[in-house]
Motif scaffolding. Structure first.
Motif, PDB file in Angstrom:
ATOM      1  N   LEU A  13      30.675  38.481  56.861  1.00  0.00           N
ATOM      2  CA  LEU A  13      31.452  37.337  56.380  1.00  0.00           C
ATOM      3  C   LEU A  13      30.797  36.603  55.218  1.00  0.00           C
ATOM      4  N   SER A  14      29.492  36.733  55.080  1.00  0.00           N
ATOM      5  CA  SER A  14      28.798  36.033  54.005  1.00  0.00           C
ATOM      6  C   SER A  14      28.546  36.980  52.837  1.00  0.00           C
ATOM      7  N   GLU A  47      34.879  45.720  51.885  1.00  0.00           N
ATOM      8  CA  GLU A  47      34.467  44.421  52.438  1.00  0.00           C
ATOM      9  C   GLU A  47      35.691  43.786  53.099  1.00  0.00           C
ATOM     10  N   ARG A  49      36.084  40.983  54.522  1.00  0.00           N
ATOM     11  CA  ARG A  49      36.285  39.551  54.272  1.00  0.00           C
ATOM     12  C   ARG A  49      37.228  39.336  53.086  1.00  0.00           C
ATOM     13  N   ASP A  50      37.275  40.302  52.162  1.00  0.00           N
ATOM     14  CA  ASP A  50      38.189  40.197  51.027  1.00  0.00           C
ATOM     15  C   ASP A  50      39.631  40.493  51.420  1.00  0.00           C
ATOM     16  N   ALA A  52      40.851  39.511  54.605  1.00  0.00           N
ATOM     17  CA  ALA A  52      41.128  38.726  55.811  1.00  0.00           C
ATOM     18  C   ALA A  52      42.543  38.153  55.814  1.00  0.00           C
ATOM     19  N   LEU A  95      37.607  40.045  62.938  1.00  0.00           N
ATOM     20  CA  LEU A  95      38.079  40.646  61.695  1.00  0.00           C
ATOM     21  C   LEU A  95      37.941  42.162  61.742  1.00  0.00           C
TER      22      LEU A  95
END
Length: 207
Positions: A13-14, A47, A49-50, A52, A95
């Motif tokens: 996430l980071s 990734e 998180r991109d 989500a 996620l």
């Protein structure tokens, strides 16, 4: 020369994240092993998180965005998949699970998968066998024998006489994963003729 496609899925996430770092290291180990066997290798890191927002919208609307569908196609069309999640509450992240919930249950059948996880303490390492491995077993993937968990204290540690350090575990896992990929027969191309089963039966001569 046969070209293999490897896709690493990181649910970190980071930015930067230890999850992405572990995914990169596993990808590098597998790529190096396949290069030794004279394979050309295309690699890509996803990734999550991109994606989500796209993943959440898919659950609400029932339809993936173009970007999400392209990502799903890359993962399901790969010769090998590396899947790495941070561990939250003794399991993979929401996620990570949400993304793989969107993949057809048969789309990864027989695909070599290397699983990994990261967390703040080594006590969460059981998530590999109690959460990630059953998930990919359900998807009927071919799971590499060695899974890699990296706790915070593992980074920069070389291990000792009783315990393998993180670099050694990454190398072993990457080698096993690469060997699984290399041992699989080449997929049939789109232009190859597929003979219907009924025609195969009709062509049989039983005399």
């Amino acid at each position: 020369m046969r070209t293999l496609k490897l896709v690493a899925v990181s649910a970190g996430l980071s930015s930067p994240s230890s999850t992405r770092l572990l995914a990169d290291r596993l990808l590098q180990a597998a790529r190096y092993r396949l290069a030794e066997q004279e394979y050309a290798v295309d690699v890509e890191v996803v990734e999550l998180r991109d994606l989500a927002v796209d993943i959440a919208k898919n659950f609400v609307t029932g339809f993936p965005s173009e970007k999400l569908q392209e990502t799903i196609d890359k993962v399901t069309g790969a010769d090998g998949v590396i899947a790495v999640s941070p561990v939250f509450t003794a399991s993979y992240s929401g996620l990570f699970k949400s993304f793989f919930d969107l993949i057809d249950p048969s789309a990864l059948t027989g695909t070599p998968v290397l699983i990994g996880a990261t967390g703040g303490t080594a006590r969460h390492s059981l998530a590999l066998d109690h959460a990630l491995r059953p998930l990919f077993a359900y998807l009927r993937a071919l799971i590499a024998p060695t899974a890699v968990y990296a706790a915070s204290e593992d980074w920069g540690s070389g291990g000792d006489e009783y315990t393998e350090g993180l670099p050694s575990r990454i190398t072993r896992a990457g080698n096993e994963f690469a060997d699984l990929i290399a041992s699989r027969p080449e997929r049939a191309g789109e232009d190859d003729e597929v003979v219907p089963f009924e025609k195969q039966l009709a062509d049989l001569r039983l005399d």
